[in-house]
Design a protein around this motif. Structure first.
Motif, short mmCIF file in Angstrom:
data_model
loop_
_atom_site.label_atom_id
_atom_site.label_comp_id
_atom_site.label_asym_id
_atom_site.label_seq_id
_atom_site.Cartn_x
_atom_site.Cartn_y
_atom_site.Cartn_z
N LEU A 133 0.83 -1.20 0.00
CA LEU A 133 0.00 0.00 0.00
C LEU A 133 0.87 1.25 0.00
O LEU A 133 2.02 1.22 0.43
CB LEU A 133 -0.88 0.02 1.25
N PRO A 134 0.29 2.36 -0.42
CA PRO A 134 1.00 3.64 -0.30
C PRO A 134 1.31 3.92 1.17
O PRO A 134 0.54 3.55 2.06
CB PRO A 134 0.02 4.66 -0.87
N ILE A 135 2.40 4.58 1.42
CA ILE A 135 2.87 4.83 2.78
C ILE A 135 1.85 5.55 3.65
O ILE A 135 1.72 5.24 4.84
CB ILE A 135 4.24 5.57 2.77
N ASN A 136 1.10 6.49 3.08
CA ASN A 136 0.12 7.20 3.90
C ASN A 136 -0.99 6.26 4.38
O ASN A 136 -1.50 6.41 5.49
CB ASN A 136 -0.45 8.42 3.17
N GLN A 137 -1.37 5.27 3.59
CA GLN A 137 -2.36 4.28 4.03
C GLN A 137 -1.78 3.36 5.10
O GLN A 137 -2.46 3.00 6.06
CB GLN A 137 -2.87 3.47 2.83
N VAL A 138 -0.53 2.99 4.94
CA VAL A 138 0.14 2.16 5.94
C VAL A 138 0.20 2.89 7.28
O VAL A 138 -0.09 2.31 8.34
CB VAL A 138 1.56 1.75 5.47
N GLU A 139 0.56 4.16 7.24
CA GLU A 139 0.63 4.95 8.47
C GLU A 139 -0.74 5.05 9.14
O GLU A 139 -0.85 4.93 10.36
CB GLU A 139 1.18 6.35 8.16
#
Length: 165
Positions: A133-139
């Motif tokens: 996933l994109p990093i912002n979704q992971v965060e």
């Protein structure tokens, strides 16, 4: 034929979907056998136990209390197969007798489906997913509590499932 009304395991009532209680005769003696179709949750709870305190109430009002041993059978519906050796069968005249060459043997799975069982008690299982996933979704995911993520996934899958049907 005796009919099981209720069963308690270690003092706890369990939901029974089907059952059979009978005396098994062999060359080595007699055993009291209790075969139960139960939920997957109940099966998982007790399947690693060796001895259980069992309280059986029959439809005719008779109570049978015993320490029983558990044997596990794989495949089919979730079951608990309990047994105990008997010194004498004099007090069990109301129960069916079965031996290795009997033409009749109880089939507790007959007339019960896994779907029916899961309507009463649905088991939960842990699952691990590997996602890219994109990093912002992971965060965002890492900030969420496990309970809210479980609810989110259940809702998502239910909605997606409905659309597929």
């Amino acid at each position: 034929m005796a009919v099981v009304k209720s069963v308690k395991i270690d003092g706890e009532n369990i939901h029974i979907f089907n059952s059979a209680i009978y005396i098994f005769e062999s060359n080595s003696g007699y055993t009291l056998e209790l075969d139960l179709i139960v939920s997957e949750v109940t099966e998982r709870k007790y399947k690693k136990e060796q001895n259980l305190i069992i309280e059986i109430e029959l439809e005719n009002g008779r109570l049978i209390d015993s320490i029983m041993h558990l044997k596990t059978l794989s495949g089919g519906l979730p079951q608990l197969n309990l047994f105990c050796d008997l010194e004498t069968i004099d007090e069990y005249g109301d129960l069916d007798r079965v031996n290795e060459s009997s033409s009749w043997f109880p089939n507790v799975e007959e007339g019960v489906s896994l779907e029916e069982i899961r309507k009463v008690e649905m088991p939960n299982e842990n699952i691990s997913l590997k996602l890219n996933l994109p990093i912002n979704q992971v965060e965002w995911l890492k900030k969420q509590k496990k309970a809210s993520l479980n609810e989110l996934m259940q809702d998502f899958i239910s909605e997606y499932w409905k659309k597929q049907e």
